[in-house]
Design an enzyme around this catalytic site. Structure first.
Site, mmCIF file in Angstrom:
data_model
loop_
_atom_site.group_PDB
_atom_site.id
_atom_site.type_symbol
_atom_site.label_atom_id
_atom_site.label_comp_id
_atom_site.label_asym_id
_atom_site.label_seq_id
_atom_site.Cartn_x
_atom_site.Cartn_y
_atom_site.Cartn_z
ATOM 1 N N CYS A 109 0.661 -1.175 0.081
ATOM 2 C CA CYS A 109 -0.048 0.107 0.005
ATOM 3 C C CYS A 109 0.873 1.152 -0.018
ATOM 4 C CB CYS A 109 -0.879 -0.264 1.205
ATOM 5 S SG CYS A 109 -1.982 -1.569 1.272
ATOM 6 N N HIS A 114 -3.729 6.665 3.325
ATOM 7 C CA HIS A 114 -4.097 5.279 3.064
ATOM 8 C C HIS A 114 -5.537 5.065 3.335
ATOM 9 C CE1 HIS A 114 -4.251 1.564 1.316
ATOM 10 N NE2 HIS A 114 -4.103 0.750 2.449
ATOM 11 N N ASN A 134 -10.473 -0.403 0.207
ATOM 12 C CA ASN A 134 -8.981 -0.597 0.194
ATOM 13 C C ASN A 134 -8.140 -0.992 -1.252
ATOM 14 O OD1 ASN A 134 -6.131 -0.716 0.712
ATOM 15 N ND2 ASN A 134 -6.191 -1.902 2.432
HETATM 16 O O1 UT7 Z 1 -3.972 -1.973 3.531
HETATM 17 C C1 UT7 Z 1 -3.334 -2.093 4.774
HETATM 18 C C2 UT7 Z 1 -3.582 -3.367 5.527
HETATM 19 N N1 UT7 Z 1 -5.065 -3.490 5.990
HETATM 20 C C3 UT7 Z 1 -5.592 -2.892 7.055
HETATM 21 O O2 UT7 Z 1 -4.718 -1.986 7.482
HETATM 22 C C4 UT7 Z 1 -6.820 -3.403 7.464
HETATM 23 C C5 UT7 Z 1 -6.368 -3.364 9.073
HETATM 24 N N2 UT7 Z 1 -7.536 -4.015 9.860
HETATM 25 C C6 UT7 Z 1 -8.851 -3.530 10.014
HETATM 26 O O3 UT7 Z 1 -9.204 -2.706 9.440
HETATM 27 C C7 UT7 Z 1 -9.765 -4.346 11.131
HETATM 28 O O4 UT7 Z 1 -9.126 -5.353 11.743
HETATM 29 C C8 UT7 Z 1 -10.995 -5.214 10.284
HETATM 30 C C9 UT7 Z 1 -11.828 -4.245 9.562
HETATM 31 C C10 UT7 Z 1 -10.114 -5.993 9.386
HETATM 32 C C11 UT7 Z 1 -11.733 -6.173 11.125
HETATM 33 O O5 UT7 Z 1 -12.280 -5.104 12.162
HETATM 34 P P1 UT7 Z 1 -11.956 -5.637 13.736
HETATM 35 O O6 UT7 Z 1 -12.725 -4.433 14.411
HETATM 36 O O7 UT7 Z 1 -10.377 -5.780 13.978
HETATM 37 O O8 UT7 Z 1 -12.763 -7.024 13.842
HETATM 38 P P2 UT7 Z 1 -12.253 -8.362 14.495
HETATM 39 O O9 UT7 Z 1 -11.541 -8.853 13.423
HETATM 40 O O10 UT7 Z 1 -11.816 -8.050 15.644
HETATM 41 O O11 UT7 Z 1 -13.705 -9.025 14.406
HETATM 42 C C12 UT7 Z 1 -14.530 -8.712 15.257
HETATM 43 C C13 UT7 Z 1 -15.742 -9.648 14.773
HETATM 44 C C14 UT7 Z 1 -15.333 -11.134 15.017
HETATM 45 O O12 UT7 Z 1 -16.262 -12.014 15.405
HETATM 46 P P3 UT7 Z 1 -16.192 -12.643 16.885
HETATM 47 O O13 UT7 Z 1 -14.913 -13.477 16.812
HETATM 48 O O14 UT7 Z 1 -15.982 -11.548 17.980
HETATM 49 O O15 UT7 Z 1 -17.277 -13.364 17.292
HETATM 50 C C15 UT7 Z 1 -15.162 -11.567 13.447
HETATM 51 O O16 UT7 Z 1 -15.438 -12.810 12.993
HETATM 52 O O17 UT7 Z 1 -16.198 -9.519 13.638
HETATM 53 C C16 UT7 Z 1 -16.494 -10.596 12.991
HETATM 54 N N3 UT7 Z 1 -16.326 -10.150 11.547
HETATM 55 C C17 UT7 Z 1 -17.273 -9.819 10.674
HETATM 56 N N4 UT7 Z 1 -18.658 -9.935 11.104
HETATM 57 C C18 UT7 Z 1 -19.513 -9.503 10.078
HETATM 58 C C19 UT7 Z 1 -15.053 -10.151 10.968
HETATM 59 N N5 UT7 Z 1 -15.382 -9.807 9.596
HETATM 60 C C20 UT7 Z 1 -16.696 -9.646 9.583
HETATM 61 C C21 UT7 Z 1 -17.653 -9.153 8.471
HETATM 62 N N6 UT7 Z 1 -19.149 -9.384 8.613
HETATM 63 N N7 UT7 Z 1 -17.292 -8.858 7.129
#
Ligand code: UT7
Length: 330
Positions: free
Chosen positions: A116, A257, A287
């Site tokens: 990125c 970004h 992204n």
């Molecule tokens: O380009 C540079 C690289 N990328 C980034 O910088 C991305 C960095 N990371 C993020 O933006 C965030 O961490 C995410 C958007 C990927 C995830 O958000 P989060 O608030 O960190 O969520 P999480 O991974 O902690 O997941 C929370 C919950 C989980 O469920 P449980 O385990 O708490 O029951 C996930 O399974 O949300 C669930 N979950 C979803 N639910 C509905 C994960 N993806 C989804 C989804 N829809 N698409």
């Protein structure tokens, strides 16, 4: 003695594929909701390239627009740099395919892989080459077809990414054109495994097993990457402010970004920049890796109400982890 020059961005362009994939569409593909995607990421929709539309096609379209806005012919370009993690093929470089598509027959060509942060890395290289006088006119492109390396059954990643391309033409100082005042690039590779596509290189060459294990898709430990993103983008912004001796209050537009609105909000808060100065396109494009700030810069140049002397801070972070920043003066 040669006059000291500061490289200018003399034209910009961008291209987004026609197909739009909304959060509602994703609801019928994986177990997710518009509400979850919007509140956790800020993304509402993203563009997806057609099956027969390659990274080099999008790159060429953005490049032609940048050349037109610069008033330059393809034959005047002496170097093409493409920043991408989704090249048409491992080799030849996507820059070579672009050269042929736009007819830039006098250009040297190479790709860079800094994820990125790739557009910032590429602009830093172009700036130095122009300022030393070794090259006159350089086409810098960032283009990504992330949909081709996305696991469309994995809700943790498939809601986040989109396809697109942005480009700019960099040349010696031209009056009235935005100047690249300062660049900063860095990397911290101690946690590189948190964001990668393992398959297809020499470590895991393509085989039945790599396909079965889904190693040809992007893998990310979202929560850990999130923390690294905030710290790295803060670091890149802080370092360039010091290096350029520019105060954060002098910045008129902050172009970060766009991986997640919550990352952007956290970085803006940490560096002390107010919300109305933050440029956002994550809601409409998701992204797009290196193409994110490339498309963003084209939009800022065209749509933001900038006055001569106004300063733009560009800040990115990506797999590696790489990071980098630019200060551009309008
Ligand atoms: O380009 C540079 C690289 N990328 C980034 O910088 C991305 C960095 N990371 C993020 O933006 C965030 O961490 C995410 C958007 C990927 C995830 O958000 P989060 O608030 O960190 O969520 P999480 O991974 O902690 O997941 C929370 C919950 C989980 O469920 P449980 O385990 O708490 O029951 C996930 O399974 O949300 C669930 N979950 C979803 N639910 C509905 C994960 N993806 C989804 C989804 N829809 N698409």
């Amino acid at each position: 003695m040669r006059k000291k020059i500061t490289a200018s961005i003399i034209g910009t362009g961008s291209y987004l594929p026609a197909k739009v994939l909304t959060n509602k569409d994703l609801e019928s593909m994986v177990d997710t909701s518009d509400e979850w995607i919007t509140t956790r990421t800020g993304i509402k929709e993203r563009h997806i390239a057609g099956d027969d539309e390659y990274t080099s096609d999008m790159a060429a379209k953005a490049a032609m627009q940048a050349l037109q806005s610069a008033g330059k012919k393809p034959s005047s370009i002496d170097l093409i740099i493409v920043a991408t993690i989704t090249p048409d093929m491992l080799f030849p470089s996507t820059a070579c395919f672009v050269q042929d598509k736009i007819g830039a027959k006098n250009a040297a060509c190479f790709d860079i892989g800094a994820a990125c942060s790739g557009y910032i890395y590429a602009i830093e290289i172009a700036k130095r080459l122009v300022e030393t006088g070794s090259h006159n006119t350089i086409l810098v492109i960032a283009a990504e077809k992330l949909s081709a390396i996305t696991d469309w059954t994995d809700r943790n990643t498939c809601v986040l990414f989109g396809d697109g391309a942005g480009a700019c033409v960099i040349s010696g100082e031209e009056s009235g054109k935005p100047r690249i005042l300062c660049t900063y690039t860095g990397a911290d590779s101690s946690a590189a495994e948190l964001l990668m596509m393992p398959g297809g290189g020499t470590r895991f060459p393509a085989s039945m097993q790599t396909v079965e294990k889904k190693l040809h898709f992007l893998k990310m430990a979202g929560r850990e990457v999130f923390k690294n993103a905030v710290l790295s983008m803060y670091r890149a912004a802080e370092r360039i402010m010091k290096k350029s001796d520019i105060k954060i209050d002098e910045i008129k537009c902050f172009l970060p970004h766009q991986a997640n609105i919550r990352i952007i909000d956290a970085v803006a808060k940490k560096i002390g920049i107010s919300k109305e100065k933050v440029y956002l396109n994550v809601q409409k494009f998701g992204n797009m890796s290196a193409a994110t700030v490339a498309v963003g810069l084209d939009e800022v140049f065209k749509d933001w109400d900038l006055k001569p002397g106004d300063k733009i801070l560009v800040d990115a972070f990506g797999a590696g982890f790489t990071f980098g920043s630019l200060v551009i003066e309008w």
